[in-house]
Design a protein around this motif. Structure first.
Motif, PDB file in Angstrom:
ATOM      1  N   LYS A   1       0.833  -1.200   0.000  1.00 60.29           N
ATOM      2  CA  LYS A   1       0.000   0.000   0.000  1.00 60.29           C
ATOM      3  C   LYS A   1       0.868   1.251   0.000  1.00 60.29           C
ATOM      4  CE  LYS A   1      -3.946   2.134   2.260  1.00 60.29           C
ATOM      5  NZ  LYS A   1      -5.046   1.921   3.200  1.00 60.29           N
TER       6      LYS A   1
ATOM      7  N   GLY B   1       0.081   8.678   1.531  1.00 57.26           N
ATOM      8  CA  GLY B   1       0.323   9.977   0.918  1.00 57.26           C
ATOM      9  C   GLY B   1       1.175  10.961   1.678  1.00 57.26           C
TER      10      GLY B   1
ATOM     11  N   TYR C   1      -2.749  -1.327  -3.203  1.00 64.33           N
ATOM     12  CA  TYR C   1      -3.658  -0.332  -2.632  1.00 64.33           C
ATOM     13  C   TYR C   1      -2.999   1.049  -2.678  1.00 64.33           C
ATOM     14  CZ  TYR C   1      -5.263  -4.678  -0.428  1.00 64.33           C
ATOM     15  OH  TYR C   1      -5.659  -5.959  -0.192  1.00 64.33           O
TER      16      TYR C   1
ATOM     17  N   SER D   1      -3.773   5.104  -1.035  1.00 64.19           N
ATOM     18  CA  SER D   1      -4.659   5.988  -0.284  1.00 64.19           C
ATOM     19  C   SER D   1      -5.097   7.111  -1.222  1.00 64.19           C
ATOM     20  CB  SER D   1      -3.945   6.558   0.946  1.00 64.19           C
ATOM     21  OG  SER D   1      -2.933   7.454   0.542  1.00 64.19           O
ATOM     22  N   LYS D   2      -6.204   7.780  -0.864  1.00 62.88           N
ATOM     23  CA  LYS D   2      -6.739   8.846  -1.712  1.00 62.88           C
ATOM     24  C   LYS D   2      -5.697   9.940  -1.932  1.00 62.88           C
ATOM     25  CE  LYS D   2     -11.596   8.634  -0.454  1.00 62.88           C
ATOM     26  NZ  LYS D   2     -12.482   9.167   0.589  1.00 62.88           N
ATOM     27  N   LEU D   3      -5.033  10.310  -0.846  1.00 58.45           N
ATOM     28  CA  LEU D   3      -4.071  11.407  -0.907  1.00 58.45           C
ATOM     29  C   LEU D   3      -2.882  11.051  -1.793  1.00 58.45           C
ATOM     30  CD1 LEU D   3      -3.762  14.209   0.291  1.00 58.45           C
ATOM     31  CD2 LEU D   3      -2.441  13.218   2.144  1.00 58.45           C
TER      32      LEU D   3
ATOM     33  N   GLU E   1      -2.860   8.983  -4.299  1.00 60.41           N
ATOM     34  CA  GLU E   1      -3.313   8.974  -5.685  1.00 60.41           C
ATOM     35  C   GLU E   1      -3.422  10.399  -6.230  1.00 60.41           C
ATOM     36  OE1 GLU E   1      -6.692   6.557  -8.284  1.00 60.41           O
ATOM     37  OE2 GLU E   1      -6.758   6.552  -6.095  1.00 60.41           O
ATOM     38  N   GLN E   2      -3.973  11.305  -5.420  1.00 59.44           N
ATOM     39  CA  GLN E   2      -4.105  12.698  -5.838  1.00 59.44           C
ATOM     40  C   GLN E   2      -2.740  13.310  -6.135  1.00 59.44           C
ATOM     41  OE1 GLN E   2      -6.149  14.658  -2.667  1.00 59.44           O
ATOM     42  NE2 GLN E   2      -8.121  13.674  -3.105  1.00 59.44           N
TER      43      GLN E   2
ATOM     44  N   LYS F   1      -1.061  11.868  -9.357  1.00 57.65           N
ATOM     45  CA  LYS F   1      -1.715  12.363 -10.579  1.00 57.65           C
ATOM     46  C   LYS F   1      -1.446  13.843 -10.779  1.00 57.65           C
ATOM     47  CE  LYS F   1      -5.191   8.811 -10.977  1.00 57.65           C
ATOM     48  NZ  LYS F   1      -6.595   8.415 -10.783  1.00 57.65           N
TER      49      LYS F   1
ATOM     50  N   CYS G   1      -1.337   5.752 -11.303  1.00 56.41           N
ATOM     51  CA  CYS G   1      -1.426   4.689 -10.297  1.00 56.41           C
ATOM     52  C   CYS G   1      -2.024   3.451 -10.962  1.00 56.41           C
ATOM     53  CB  CYS G   1      -2.306   5.117  -9.135  1.00 56.41           C
ATOM     54  SG  CYS G   1      -1.725   6.583  -8.287  1.00 56.41           S
TER      55      CYS G   1
END
Length: 146
Positions: free
Chosen positions: A109, A112, A126, A128-130, A132-133, A136, A142
């Motif tokens: 995993k 962020g 996996y 985390s949202k942060l 991935e943000q 990108k 990702c």
């Protein structure tokens, strides 16, 4: 230790060897080990070891630990984990982003914490949202792996 230095050498001639005549020195008068924790040693257990007896929580039969095995790594550590040259390749790659496969490095995993300023393609199970943000936003991608 030689016998002449043993404490019992000094006790010779003194009938009870320092253990008293009335309450004699017997083998295990209170029981061995933690015996009597709920009976004759209850005060000691309650006073010095509260919560020693009883259960707490739920039972989980047949625990399979590998289902919860998810080693994590933060964004600021991926380049040091990926090895030398990856950051430089990402910095002056000329539109080609290097691929970092975290599962082969032993991480499942990506979290962020930290900053990333170069585009990279990260493969992991996996994200985390942060994380991935941030990837990108830096122009990377990702990719989820099984």
């Amino acid at each position: 230790m030689p016998t002449r230095l043993h404490k019992s050498r000094n006790k010779r001639g003194h009938v009870s060897c320092g253990h008293g005549r009335v309450g004699k020195h017997r083998k295990h008068p209170g029981g061995r080990g933690n015996a009597g924790g709920q009976h004759h040693h209850r005060i000691m257990f309650d006073k010095y070891h509260p919560g020693y007896f009883g259960k707490v929580g739920m039972r989980h039969f047949h625990v399979l630990k590998n289902r919860k095995f998810t080693p994590t790594i933060n964004l600021d550590k991926i380049f040091s984990a990926a090895g030398e040259g990856v950051y430089e390749a990402a910095k002056n790659g000329g539109g080609k982003a290097p691929v970092i496969d975290l599962t082969t490095l032993g991480y499942f995993k990506l979290l962020g914490n930290g900053q990333i300023d170069v585009p990279v393609i990260v493969k992991a199970k996996y994200f985390s949202k942060l994380a991935e943000q941030k990837i990108k936003a830096a122009g990377g991608a990702c990719l989820l792996t099984a």
